[in-house]
Design an enzyme around this catalytic site. Structure first.
Site, short mmCIF file in Angstrom:
data_model
loop_
_atom_site.label_atom_id
_atom_site.label_comp_id
_atom_site.label_asym_id
_atom_site.label_seq_id
_atom_site.Cartn_x
_atom_site.Cartn_y
_atom_site.Cartn_z
N THR A 265 -0.34 0.85 -10.52
CA THR A 265 -1.67 0.34 -10.22
C THR A 265 -2.50 1.33 -9.40
O THR A 265 -3.68 1.13 -9.20
CB THR A 265 -1.61 -1.04 -9.54
OG1 THR A 265 -2.88 -1.67 -9.64
CG2 THR A 265 -1.20 -0.92 -8.07
N ASP B 111 -4.82 -9.64 -8.84
CA ASP B 111 -5.00 -8.68 -9.94
C ASP B 111 -3.74 -8.02 -10.49
O ASP B 111 -3.34 -8.24 -11.64
CB ASP B 111 -6.04 -7.60 -9.55
CG ASP B 111 -5.87 -7.05 -8.12
OD1 ASP B 111 -4.83 -7.28 -7.50
OD2 ASP B 111 -6.80 -6.37 -7.64
N ARG C 263 0.92 3.82 -3.37
CA ARG C 263 0.33 5.15 -3.17
C ARG C 263 1.39 6.21 -2.93
O ARG C 263 1.41 7.25 -3.57
CB ARG C 263 -0.64 5.12 -1.98
CG ARG C 263 -1.79 4.14 -2.18
CD ARG C 263 -2.79 4.22 -1.04
NE ARG C 263 -3.62 3.02 -0.99
CZ ARG C 263 -4.93 3.05 -0.72
NH1 ARG C 263 -5.54 4.17 -0.48
NH2 ARG C 263 -5.62 1.92 -0.68
N GLU D 169 -11.46 0.88 -11.16
CA GLU D 169 -11.09 -0.07 -12.23
C GLU D 169 -11.93 0.06 -13.49
O GLU D 169 -11.41 -0.07 -14.60
CB GLU D 169 -11.14 -1.52 -11.71
CG GLU D 169 -10.06 -1.84 -10.69
CD GLU D 169 -10.36 -1.32 -9.29
OE1 GLU D 169 -11.54 -0.99 -9.01
OE2 GLU D 169 -9.43 -1.23 -8.46
N GLU E 161 0.82 -1.22 0.00
CA GLU E 161 0.00 0.00 0.00
C GLU E 161 0.85 1.26 0.00
O GLU E 161 0.54 2.24 -0.68
CB GLU E 161 -0.95 0.02 1.21
CG GLU E 161 -2.02 -1.07 1.18
CD GLU E 161 -3.11 -0.83 0.14
OE1 GLU E 161 -3.09 0.21 -0.55
OE2 GLU E 161 -3.99 -1.71 0.02
#
Ligand SMILES: *[C@@H]1O[C@H](CO)[C@@H](O)[C@H](O)[C@H]1NC(C)=O
Length: 450
Positions: A440, A214, A91, A353, A87
């Site tokens: 992502t 994913d 980010r 998404e 994370e």
């Protein structure tokens, strides 16, 4: 800045979110839009860092300046907090590296190095897989079972830092990718969890293109693009995984024959769980990106179109016009409805998404239908998730008088609104996909020639 009505509306939405964050949560990780407060997650100004490049791209100079000044004056990683490696990389490190590459302002690179140095202990375990959690102040790591997505979704960011500074960062994450490459897979498909003690896949875990898997698949093709299309095995692992997906997980609903990608309980299970996670809706965008990059054996763009349609239907068929977290797909020949929603997975977190895929499909086809779809989704977010001070997730997409959750997700600003803004851009030179690759979390990073 914005050039048309739709872009101006998206920018206004961003400003509405940002001003509430500034008013009630400045310097903290997340805004609580209902109680007008804030909450800390890792204590690293997450909303600011995740939003920097969006503000830059939207031409919001004053807001960007305020964020930049906060980073320069007040961002520190000397925090006694347990950060989840994945994370904080996608980010915070991604946000800093993107801001650095867009602006060439060295302060972002400096902070990125400071952060990465605190994360490096994660690559010093007994196996090739990284730690899952790390204490930012003490460097204490927790090597435990970790998802395949978490392990395979660090590479774009660390490579970008490594190319700008010291290649130790790139080497650390390449070792993880090499390890994942060598593990035995079923037709390119990976179980969702790795053992923290052996570094091997846990054989009893789910196989899917949704949560915990994913972005492992996404980063195969994106790393290949980032490194100048030189690394053949990454492209081949990606291609094999798409063939595996078609063979094992791709199914169609009744009565409308909507394509969807389900999940299996283990790599060798025979039956597929007939559901489509919203998280899986990244996949058509990745297929379209691969197609544009020249990786398409023939059917990928068509498959991307079909899956994007399914993801859009997950919005369109709900009373709110917003998708649930998970849709149950009917495959029974007597079914009258293609999708159903179960209590417990009927919430909406303003995830990106589907608008992400719509953006890629628009770039690939220039079909104005995709802009119409994006606009309809944006209108539904405005209607049902906009509150007086910012935006909030909602409890159920099936009720038009629904309850709010007291949290504004940083990815709404970092990703959802950014992809909508880019979707409505008439300027093909705004972040061309042969020069920039989005991590992502929607942070654009430069493509290298090797
Ligand atoms: C940095 O933090 C201090 C103390 O909380 C605050 O007064 C100052 O305004 C902050 N600086 C910026 C640029 O936000």
């Amino acid at each position: 800045g914005p050039q048309n009505e739709q872009q101006r509306a998206v920018v206004e939405a961003f400003q509405h979110a940002w001003s509430a964050y500034c008013k009630y949560a400045w310097g903290h990780d997340e805004l609580k839009p209902i109680s007008h407060g804030w909450q800390e997650w890792m204590g690293v100004g997450l909303t600011i860092v995740d939003s920097l490049d969006t503000m830059w791209i939207m031409g919001l100079k004053d807001e960007f300046r305020a964020g930049r000044d906060w980073v320069a004056a007040n961002l520190t990683f000397d925090k006694d907090s347990e950060a989840q490696l994945f994370e904080i990389v996608i980010r915070e490190l991604g946000g800093l590296m993107s801001a650095y590459h867009l602006t060439q302002d060295k302060i972002f690179l400096l902070k990125a190095v400071k952060l990465a140095d605190r994360l490096m202990p994660c690559f010093g375990g007994n196996t090739a897989i990284p730690c899952r959690m790390v204490n930012l102040r003490t460097g204490r790591t927790h090597f435990q079972d970790i998802s395949t997505a978490e392990s395979g979704t660090l590479q774009l960011e660390f490579r970008s830092l490594g190319r700008a500074t010291d290649d130790k960062y790139e080497k650390a994450v390449e070792a993880v990718s090499d390890h994942l490459h060598r593990l035995k897979k079923t037709d390119g498909l990976v179980p969702t969890f790795l053992s923290g003690t052996s570094g091997q896949f846990r054989s009893s875990s789910t196989v899917s293109f949704g949560a915990s898997a994913d972005s492992y698949y996404e980063y195969l093709i994106k790393q290949w693009i980032q490194t100048g299309k030189k690394n053949v095995w990454m492209r081949d692992d990606y291609l094999e995984s798409i063939e595996g997906m078609k063979k094992h997980l791709l199914k169609h609903t009744k009565p409308s024959n909507l394509a969807f990608v389900g999940s299996m309980f283990s790599p060798n299970a025979r039956s597929v769980r007939n559901e489509m996670e919203h998280l899986t809706c990244f996949l058509p965008g990745t297929l379209a990106l691969g197609h544009m990059a020249g990786v398409d054996p023939g059917d990928h763009l068509e498959l991307a179109k079909q899956l994007t349609k399914t993801c859009y239907e997950m919005y369109r068929r709900m009373p709110t016009g917003l998708s649930p977290e998970v849709a149950q797909m009917n495959t029974d020949p007597h079914a009258t409805e293609d999708l159903r929603v179960l209590h417990g997975t009927d919430y909406n977190l303003q995830r990106p998404e589907t608008v992400e895929s719509i953006f890629y499909l628009y770039r690939a086809t220039k079909d104005p239908m995709y802009r119409d779809w994006g606009w309809k989704i944006f209108e539904a977010f405005e209607k049902y998730t906009r509150v007086e001070e910012g935006y909030a997730s909602i409890d159920s997409v099936q009720r038009t008088a629904t309850g709010y959750r007291d949290k504004m997700e940083t990815f709404y600003l970092a990703e959802t609104l950014k992809y909508l803004y880019l979707l409505f851009s008439d300027d093909d030179n705004l972040l061309p996909l042969d020069k920039w690759v989005f991590n992502t979390e929607a942070h654009p990073l430069p493509v290298y020639s090797r």
